[in-house]
Design an enzyme around this catalytic site. Structure first.
Site, PDB file in Angstrom:
ATOM      1  CD  GLU A   1       7.251   5.367   5.140  1.00  0.00           C
ATOM      2  OE1 GLU A   1       6.988   4.850   4.049  1.00  0.00           O
ATOM      3  OE2 GLU A   1       6.449   6.125   5.735  1.00  0.00           O
TER       4      GLU A   1
ATOM      5  CB  CYS B   1       4.980   9.087   6.642  1.00  0.00           C
ATOM      6  SG  CYS B   1       4.204  10.149   5.403  1.00  0.00           S
TER       7      CYS B   1
END
Length: 137
Positions: A58, A56
Site C-alpha cells: 500500500e 508494504c
C-alpha cells in the site's frame, strides 16, 4: 462510523490479484496493491520486504502513483500472493493512508464478504497527523 456502503471496485481487486499472481516471487514480494486515482487510472505495486523492515504494498503504491502524477487516490486494495485474496492494511498503513487520503475507500473482507469501507472506519478515534502540525503562516 460510516453507515452507507460503498460499491466494491472489482476491477481494482482483479488488478491487484493479477500483480500478486504474476509479480510476487519468493519472500521479498508477497503482497500486491492496486489503487484507483481520482482520474480513474489504476496504479499497482508490490511490497519490498527486508529483514530490517520494508514498505508494504500500500505504501509503495502511494509512491508509484505520485511518480505517475496521481496525487489523489479514491480506493485501494491489497491482495496476497499464493491466492490469499484481499488482505486488510496493517496498522501503519492505515495511519499513513488516513494522513495522505482522509476520504480514501479501502477494500477489505474475504470471498463473498468483500466490501469497501472508509479509511476512517478502519481507524476510528484516530490521530490525524495534519491536525497536530504547527501553522506556518
Amino acid at each position: 462510523m460510516t453507515t452507507q456502503p460503498h460499491p466494491v471496485d472489482h476491477e481494482l481487486i482483479q488488478a491487484a490479484a493479477h500483480v500478486a499472481r504474476t509479480r510476487c516471487r519468493g519472500d521479498n514480494h508477497t503482497m500486491a496493491a492496486a489503487a484507483r486515482a481520482k482520474d480513474g487510472r489504476i496504479v499497482t505495486a508490490v511490497n519490498a520486504y527486508h529483514f530490517t523492515g520494508g514498505p508494504c504494498a500500500e505504501l509503495v503504491v502511494i509512491g508509484a502513483a505520485a511518480a505517475q502524477g496521481a496525487y489523489e487516490l479514491d480506493t485501494i486494495v491489497a491482495v496476497g500472493d499464493r491466492d490469499r485474496g484481499v488482505v486488510p492494511p496493517c496498522g501503519r498503513c492505515r495511519q499513513v493512508l488516513l494522513d495522505y487520503f482522509p476520504t480514501l475507500k479501502v477494500i477489505v473482507g474475504e470471498d463473498d464478504r468483500v466490501r469497501s469501507v472508509a479509511i476512517t472506519d478502519l481507524l476510528p478515534e484516530s490521530y490525524v497527523w495534519a491536525d497536530h502540525q504547527l501553522d506556518t503562516e
